[in-house]
Write a protein that holds these residues in place. Structure first.
Motif, PDB file in Angstrom:
ATOM      1  N   MET A 169       0.738  -1.195   0.059  1.00  0.00           N
ATOM      2  CA  MET A 169       0.004  -0.064  -0.293  1.00  0.00           C
ATOM      3  C   MET A 169       0.795   1.094  -0.038  1.00  0.00           C
ATOM      4  O   MET A 169       0.473   2.305  -0.397  1.00  0.00           O
ATOM      5  N   ASP A 170       1.960   1.158   0.560  1.00  0.00           N
ATOM      6  CA  ASP A 170       3.009   2.113   0.701  1.00  0.00           C
ATOM      7  C   ASP A 170       3.228   2.605  -0.805  1.00  0.00           C
ATOM      8  O   ASP A 170       3.236   3.735  -1.456  1.00  0.00           O
ATOM      9  N   ALA A 171       3.839   1.300  -1.734  1.00  0.00           N
ATOM     10  CA  ALA A 171       4.059   1.476  -2.988  1.00  0.00           C
ATOM     11  C   ALA A 171       2.874   2.180  -3.969  1.00  0.00           C
ATOM     12  O   ALA A 171       3.118   2.992  -4.821  1.00  0.00           O
ATOM     13  N   THR A 206       0.473   4.142  -2.652  1.00  0.00           N
ATOM     14  CA  THR A 206       0.409   5.522  -2.344  1.00  0.00           C
ATOM     15  C   THR A 206       1.675   6.414  -3.072  1.00  0.00           C
ATOM     16  O   THR A 206       1.279   7.272  -3.539  1.00  0.00           O
ATOM     17  N   HIS A 207       2.728   5.616  -3.489  1.00  0.00           N
ATOM     18  CA  HIS A 207       3.827   6.489  -4.318  1.00  0.00           C
ATOM     19  C   HIS A 207       3.244   6.613  -5.534  1.00  0.00           C
ATOM     20  O   HIS A 207       3.513   7.764  -5.970  1.00  0.00           O
ATOM     21  N   ALA A 208       2.514   5.625  -6.108  1.00  0.00           N
ATOM     22  CA  ALA A 208       2.276   5.687  -7.616  1.00  0.00           C
ATOM     23  C   ALA A 208       0.992   6.716  -7.650  1.00  0.00           C
ATOM     24  O   ALA A 208       1.203   7.648  -8.594  1.00  0.00           O
ATOM     25  N   VAL A 246      -0.228  12.674   1.796  1.00  0.00           N
ATOM     26  CA  VAL A 246      -0.205  11.325   2.372  1.00  0.00           C
ATOM     27  C   VAL A 246       0.922  11.065   3.186  1.00  0.00           C
ATOM     28  O   VAL A 246       1.164  10.657   4.269  1.00  0.00           O
ATOM     29  N   HIS A 247       2.053  11.300   2.281  1.00  0.00           N
ATOM     30  CA  HIS A 247       3.490  11.134   2.778  1.00  0.00           C
ATOM     31  C   HIS A 247       3.614  12.262   3.947  1.00  0.00           C
ATOM     32  O   HIS A 247       4.475  11.758   4.911  1.00  0.00           O
ATOM     33  N   ALA A 248       3.422  13.595   3.671  1.00  0.00           N
ATOM     34  CA  ALA A 248       3.755  14.640   4.643  1.00  0.00           C
ATOM     35  C   ALA A 248       3.121  14.059   5.841  1.00  0.00           C
ATOM     36  O   ALA A 248       3.814  14.306   7.009  1.00  0.00           O
ATOM     37  N   PRO A 292       4.463   1.685  11.895  1.00  0.00           N
ATOM     38  CA  PRO A 292       4.939   1.762  10.473  1.00  0.00           C
ATOM     39  C   PRO A 292       4.276   2.445   9.182  1.00  0.00           C
ATOM     40  O   PRO A 292       3.203   2.798   9.434  1.00  0.00           O
ATOM     41  N   HIS A 293       5.575   3.038   8.638  1.00  0.00           N
ATOM     42  CA  HIS A 293       5.105   3.849   7.474  1.00  0.00           C
ATOM     43  C   HIS A 293       4.089   3.374   6.497  1.00  0.00           C
ATOM     44  O   HIS A 293       3.148   4.141   6.293  1.00  0.00           O
ATOM     45  N   GLY A 294       3.984   2.122   6.078  1.00  0.00           N
ATOM     46  CA  GLY A 294       2.947   1.739   5.082  1.00  0.00           C
ATOM     47  C   GLY A 294       1.629   1.636   5.981  1.00  0.00           C
ATOM     48  O   GLY A 294       0.624   1.984   5.114  1.00  0.00           O
ATOM     49  N   CYS A 319       0.714   3.942   8.262  1.00  0.00           N
ATOM     50  CA  CYS A 319       0.197   5.069   8.021  1.00  0.00           C
ATOM     51  C   CYS A 319      -0.282   5.622   6.797  1.00  0.00           C
ATOM     52  O   CYS A 319      -1.298   6.187   6.647  1.00  0.00           O
ATOM     53  N   ASN A 320       0.420   5.291   5.756  1.00  0.00           N
ATOM     54  CA  ASN A 320      -0.229   5.663   4.263  1.00  0.00           C
ATOM     55  C   ASN A 320      -1.537   4.941   3.862  1.00  0.00           C
ATOM     56  O   ASN A 320      -2.439   5.666   3.519  1.00  0.00           O
ATOM     57  N   SER A 321      -1.551   3.787   4.365  1.00  0.00           N
ATOM     58  CA  SER A 321      -2.843   3.063   4.140  1.00  0.00           C
ATOM     59  C   SER A 321      -4.000   3.645   4.832  1.00  0.00           C
ATOM     60  O   SER A 321      -5.040   3.833   4.237  1.00  0.00           O
TER      61      SER A 321
END
Ligand SMILES: [Fe+2]
Length: 391
Positions: free
Chosen positions: A196-198, A200-202, A265-267, A279-281, A283-285
């Motif tokens: 889900m991190d990936a 979010t990156h896309a 999302v990342h900020a 965990p980063h992923g 938080c993004n999810s």
């Protein structure tokens, strides 16, 4: 789709993809004429057979190598400083990072300090690094962070509990060995969160104000690949090919965000993960659906193409229905992956909400978000996603 003619650059390392790509590491030690590499890794990985095979390969090409594994998730500034001190004391000449985003980001920090001196957090921000570091080879063990191809290094300031983003061409690794074999030993929940991190990156790269034709092509294909494979990859009985497709999706998402940057999302995830050590992923999810909700009307055409890449039938739908379909699918995906919709905290008060919001507002990723978010809007989203943990 509108294509910008404004100036854009695209930076990428040398990349080798395929089964057992990690075993190319030895040949590249010779290419870099290195005599004493430092391996930066995670303690938990050292027992796996694939890790031992990799070390055996390194051993064929050098007599001596140093292993630095004092790296935690969300790597701290003091871990970077300790690693850099060891790198210089042992007169190492190459860094090999093996792991997820945390060991790779720590390795990038070690590389910066070992050639530029000073204190790692002094390099926070965009293009603050003068000298390139020693050669850096990355063997990623998650399909998500993409630190192995990106211009980003995220280091946790342990005194202020803030994640600091270091963004520079100088932290782009020299070589990324994209091998699905190490990911076969990964825990399914970690696969889901990093996937889900990936994703979010896309998405963030595609709607970023700094997008370009080259990043768009990668971002859209990444959304399709990740969407098609993330659920299957996150199951206990995942197969090598599915994991490989996830890695390709993550790789493309990494190339896209490294060059187009990210968004709200990342900020907000950096601030949340830094203060609460989450965990980063994850938080993004949790944050993704809320940010898509506020951003949608500022980039309707691009979010519609994202919905199409996710296989949603939005051909004749109106704007509101497209938005609802997209939000509904992102939420469904999160639930199917068994990722909670909230972050649970011990203390929830105005001070924490203010600190989180201030951290997000100061994060460089917020600048490229399609909508300029205010402190009040950021705070309102944190209020929605935080829950006090029941004792
Ligand atoms: Fe990320």
């Amino acid at each position: 789709m509108e294509i910008t003619m404004e100036l854009r650059k695209f930076v990428a390392p040398e990349i080798i993809t395929g089964v057992d790509a990690r075993l190319m590491v030895g040949r590249y030690i010779t290419h870099f004429a290195a005599a004493k590499p430092m391996i930066v890794t995670d303690k938990n990985l050292r027992t796996f057979q694939w890790f031992q095979d990799t070390m055996e390969e390194v051993g064929k090409y050098v007599h001596d190598c140093i292993v630095f594994d004092d790296v935690t998730a969300n790597p701290r500034e003091y871990e970077v400083m300790k690693g850099a001190e060891l790198f210089l004391a042992e007169k190492c000449d190459l860094i090999i990072a093996i792991g997820g985003g945390s060991p790779i980001d720590c390795a990038k920090g070690i590389s910066i300090v070992s050639s530029n001196g000073g204190y790692i957090l002094e390099y926070e921000g965009v293009d603050e690094i003068n000298l390139p570091g020693p050669p850096l080879i990355c063997i990623p063990t998650t399909a998500g962070a993409s630190a192995d191809v990106s211009q980003f290094a995220i280091i946790n300031d342990s005194v202020n509990h803030l994640k600091k983003a270091i963004i520079s061409k100088k932290v782009v690794p020299d070589l990324a060995l994209i091998d699905p074999v190490p990911l076969m030993t990964m825990d399914p929940y970690l696969t889901a969160c990093t996937g889900m991190d990936a994703m979010t990156h896309a998405i963030e790269a595609y709607v970023s104000n700094a997008n370009s034709y080259l990043s768009d092509v990668r971002a859209l294909d990444a959304i399709r690949l990740i969407n098609e494979n993330i659920i299957k990859a996150s199951q206990e009985n995942h197969d090598l090919y599915t994991i490989y497709l996830m890695m390709l999706g993550s790789l493309e998402a990494g190339l896209a965000f490294s060059n187009a940057s990210l968004g709200a999302v990342h900020a907000m995830a950096h601030s949340l993960g830094g203060l609460l050590d989450l965990p980063h992923g994850e938080c993004n999810s949790i944050l993704l659906e809320h940010i898509v909700n506020v951003n949608f009307e500022f980039s309707v055409e691009r979010y519609t193409l994202i919905a199409k890449q996710m296989g949603l039938d939005v051909e004749n739908a109106n704007q509101e229905d497209i938005k609802l379909a997209l939000l509904n699918w992102i939420r469904t995906l999160r639930k199917k992956l068994q990722i909670a919709g909230y972050a649970f905290v011990d203390t929830l008060n105005d001070e924490i909400l203010d600190k989180l919001s201030e951290g997000a507002l100061a994060d460089p990723c917020l600048v490229t978000n399609p909508k300029l978010l205010t402190m009040k809007e950021v705070r309102a989203i944190y209020e929605k996603i935080l829950r006090r943990r029941e004792k």
